[in-house]
Motif scaffolding. Structure first.
Motif, PDB file in Angstrom:
ATOM      1  N   LEU A  92     108.786  29.322  66.590  1.00  0.00           N
ATOM      2  CA  LEU A  92     108.827  28.056  65.851  1.00  0.00           C
ATOM      3  C   LEU A  92     108.952  26.841  66.775  1.00  0.00           C
ATOM      4  N   GLU A  93     109.444  27.051  67.999  1.00  0.00           N
ATOM      5  CA  GLU A  93     109.661  25.942  68.927  1.00  0.00           C
ATOM      6  C   GLU A  93     108.348  25.352  69.429  1.00  0.00           C
ATOM      7  N   ASP A  94     107.327  26.191  69.540  1.00  0.00           N
ATOM      8  CA  ASP A  94     106.005  25.729  69.995  1.00  0.00           C
ATOM      9  C   ASP A  94     104.942  26.561  69.283  1.00  0.00           C
ATOM     10  N   PRO A  95     104.637  26.230  68.041  1.00  0.00           N
ATOM     11  CA  PRO A  95     103.705  27.035  67.245  1.00  0.00           C
ATOM     12  C   PRO A  95     102.322  27.197  67.870  1.00  0.00           C
ATOM     13  N   GLU A  96     101.823  26.167  68.522  1.00  0.00           N
ATOM     14  CA  GLU A  96     100.490  26.263  69.119  1.00  0.00           C
ATOM     15  C   GLU A  96     100.469  27.285  70.253  1.00  0.00           C
ATOM     16  N   ARG A  97     101.501  27.246  71.079  1.00  0.00           N
ATOM     17  CA  ARG A  97     101.598  28.239  72.150  1.00  0.00           C
ATOM     18  C   ARG A  97     101.793  29.637  71.560  1.00  0.00           C
ATOM     19  N   ALA A  98     102.609  29.728  70.511  1.00  0.00           N
ATOM     20  CA  ALA A  98     102.840  31.011  69.857  1.00  0.00           C
ATOM     21  C   ALA A  98     101.542  31.563  69.288  1.00  0.00           C
ATOM     22  N   ALA A  99     100.681  30.685  68.773  1.00  0.00           N
ATOM     23  CA  ALA A  99      99.405  31.135  68.216  1.00  0.00           C
ATOM     24  C   ALA A  99      98.551  31.798  69.289  1.00  0.00           C
ATOM     25  N   GLN A 100      98.543  31.218  70.485  1.00  0.00           N
ATOM     26  CA  GLN A 100      97.794  31.817  71.586  1.00  0.00           C
ATOM     27  C   GLN A 100      98.379  33.176  71.960  1.00  0.00           C
ATOM     28  N   GLU A 101      99.700  33.248  72.025  1.00  0.00           N
ATOM     29  CA  GLU A 101     100.355  34.493  72.426  1.00  0.00           C
ATOM     30  C   GLU A 101     100.176  35.580  71.377  1.00  0.00           C
ATOM     31  N   VAL A 102     100.384  35.228  70.115  1.00  0.00           N
ATOM     32  CA  VAL A 102     100.228  36.213  69.040  1.00  0.00           C
ATOM     33  C   VAL A 102      98.783  36.698  68.964  1.00  0.00           C
ATOM     34  N   SER A 103      97.835  35.789  69.083  1.00  0.00           N
ATOM     35  CA  SER A 103      96.421  36.170  69.047  1.00  0.00           C
ATOM     36  C   SER A 103      96.077  37.109  70.194  1.00  0.00           C
ATOM     37  N   ASP A 104      96.617  36.832  71.372  1.00  0.00           N
ATOM     38  CA  ASP A 104      96.358  37.695  72.529  1.00  0.00           C
ATOM     39  C   ASP A 104      96.975  39.077  72.334  1.00  0.00           C
ATOM     40  N   ILE A 105      98.187  39.115  71.801  1.00  0.00           N
ATOM     41  CA  ILE A 105      98.851  40.405  71.566  1.00  0.00           C
ATOM     42  C   ILE A 105      98.035  41.244  70.587  1.00  0.00           C
ATOM     43  N   ILE A 106      97.600  40.626  69.505  1.00  0.00           N
ATOM     44  CA  ILE A 106      96.825  41.354  68.500  1.00  0.00           C
ATOM     45  C   ILE A 106      95.518  41.862  69.097  1.00  0.00           C
ATOM     46  N   GLU A 107      94.823  40.992  69.814  1.00  0.00           N
ATOM     47  CA  GLU A 107      93.508  41.356  70.336  1.00  0.00           C
ATOM     48  C   GLU A 107      93.563  42.382  71.455  1.00  0.00           C
ATOM     49  N   HIS A 108      94.497  42.217  72.376  1.00  0.00           N
ATOM     50  CA  HIS A 108      94.484  43.027  73.592  1.00  0.00           C
ATOM     51  C   HIS A 108      95.451  44.218  73.582  1.00  0.00           C
ATOM     52  N   GLU A 109      96.383  44.244  72.640  1.00  0.00           N
ATOM     53  CA  GLU A 109      97.344  45.346  72.596  1.00  0.00           C
ATOM     54  C   GLU A 109      97.366  46.077  71.259  1.00  0.00           C
ATOM     55  N   ALA A 110      97.472  45.331  70.168  1.00  0.00           N
ATOM     56  CA  ALA A 110      97.649  45.973  68.864  1.00  0.00           C
ATOM     57  C   ALA A 110      96.367  46.593  68.327  1.00  0.00           C
ATOM     58  N   LEU A 111      95.284  45.835  68.327  1.00  0.00           N
ATOM     59  CA  LEU A 111      94.029  46.363  67.781  1.00  0.00           C
ATOM     60  C   LEU A 111      93.442  47.504  68.607  1.00  0.00           C
ATOM     61  N   PRO A 112      93.474  47.433  69.956  1.00  0.00           N
ATOM     62  CA  PRO A 112      92.939  48.561  70.721  1.00  0.00           C
ATOM     63  C   PRO A 112      93.627  49.893  70.414  1.00  0.00           C
ATOM     64  N   ALA A 113      94.875  49.827  69.935  1.00  0.00           N
ATOM     65  CA  ALA A 113      95.600  51.058  69.614  1.00  0.00           C
ATOM     66  C   ALA A 113      94.971  51.816  68.455  1.00  0.00           C
ATOM     67  N   VAL A 114      94.230  51.099  67.595  1.00  0.00           N
ATOM     68  CA  VAL A 114      93.674  51.761  66.402  1.00  0.00           C
ATOM     69  C   VAL A 114      92.160  51.604  66.271  1.00  0.00           C
ATOM     70  N   ALA A 115      91.539  50.856  67.147  1.00  0.00           N
ATOM     71  CA  ALA A 115      90.122  50.514  66.998  1.00  0.00           C
ATOM     72  C   ALA A 115      89.213  51.729  66.919  1.00  0.00           C
TER      73      ALA A 115
END
Length: 246
Positions: A92-115
Motif C-alpha cells: 500500500l505504501e507504493d502501489p505502482e511499484r507493488a504492481a510491477q513486483e506482483v506482475s513479475d511474481i505472477i509472470e515469472h514464478e507463479a504461472l510457470p509452476a502450472v503452465a
C-alpha cells in the motif's frame, strides 16, 4: 485483501504484456481454456490488507461448481509444495511499484509452476496440484482407459464402505451408506463430488459409450458455474475415439 479495483491495478503491467492471460473472480488464468483451468489466485487473509498469490490447477471436466484448490500441501516436503507467496501490507505504501513486483511474481514464478499442466500425465507428475482420490479416475477416463478408471472408483467406494462399517462417515462426511447400487440419474450432476464419481463408476459398469459425453457435460457445467464461457471452446477428449471406434 485488495479490492477488485486494486487487484486489477496490481496486475495491470502483466496484462499489458501478456494477451494470453485473463483476470476473473480473484484470479489470473491462462487462455484460451482447454480441459484445465490454470492460474494464480489472490488469496485473502483473515484480517488486514495483506494477501497471498497461489498457483492452482482445476480439471474443468470434474463437474465441480465451486472454485477450490486441488492440493496435498500438508503431505509433501517443502520443495514439492505448490507456489504460495505472501504479500505484506507494505504494498500500500507504493502501489505502482507493488504492481510491477506482483506482475513479475505472477509472470515469472507463479504461472510457470502450472503452465504445462494440461493433461492427466502432467498433473500426475506434479502431486502438489493433484487430488489423490478422484483425479486418477478422471484422468483414466480422459485417456479412454476405462478399465483402470473403473478399478480406481470401485476401490474408492469400497474404502468408503469399510469406513462406514467401522463407524466412520465417508471421506468428506457427505452421505451414508455409500454404494454404486444406490446411484440414480439424480446423481449425474450432484453437488457432492463423491456422488458424481459414483455415477461415473456405475456408467463405467453399465454403458461406457456414454462416458465421453459425460465428461463433456461436466466440463460445460464447470465452465458455466465459473462464468468462463467466453474464454472456453468445446474441444475433443482423447477418449472420444473410444465411442467412434465402437
Amino acid at each position: 485483501m485488495p479490492s477488485d479495483k486494486e487487484r486489477r491495478m496490481l496486475i495491470r503491467p502483466l496484462m499489458k504484456r501478456r494477451p494470453d492471460l485473463a483476470y476473473h473472480r480473484q484470479y489470473v488464468f491462462i487462455k484460451p481454456l482447454g480441459h484445465y483451468l490454470r492460474g494464480v489466485f489472490f488469496g485473502s487473509g483473515s484480517y488486514g490488507r495483506y494477501f497471498t498469490l497461489e498457483s492452482f490447477v482445476i480439471p474443468l471436466f470434474a463437474g465441480t461448481t465451486y472454485h477450490y484448490f486441488r492440493r496435498t500441501r500438508k503431505t509433501l516436503p517443502p520443495e514439492q509444495q505448490p507456489f504460495d507467496r505472501y504479500i505484506k501490507e507494505t504494498w500500500l505504501e507504493d502501489p505502482e511499484r507493488a504492481a510491477q513486483e506482483v506482475s513479475d511474481i505472477i509472470e515469472h514464478e507463479a504461472l510457470p509452476a502450472v503452465a504445462n499442466i494440461a493433461s492427466p500425465e502432467a498433473a500426475n507428475a506434479r502431486p502438489e496440484y493433484a487430488k489423490d482420490d478422484i483425479d486418477p479416475a478422471l484422468g483414466a477416463c480422459f485417456n479412454g482407459d476405462f478399465d483402470e478408471a473403473e478399478r480406481i472408483i470401485v476401490d474408492y467406494v469400497e474404502k468408503n464402505k469399510r469406513g462406514h462399517l467401522m463407524g466412520f462417515k465417508d471421506l468428506r462426511g457427505v452421505f451414508e451408506p455409500y454404494s454404486l447400487d444406490l446411484v440414480t440419474e439424480a446423481h449425474r450432476n450432484h453437488e457432492m463430488e463423491d456422488w458424481r464419481i459414483a455415477y461415473l463408476g456405475k456408467l463405467l459398469k453399465t454403458d461406457r459409450s456414454k462416458v465421453p459425453a459425460l465428461l463433456h457435460e461436466w466440463e460445460e457445467v464447470t465452465v458455466n458455474a465459473f462464468k468462463l464461457n467466453k474464454y472456453w471452446t468445446r474441444t475433443p477428449f482423447p477418449c472420444d475415439w473410444w465411442t467412434r471406434s465402437r
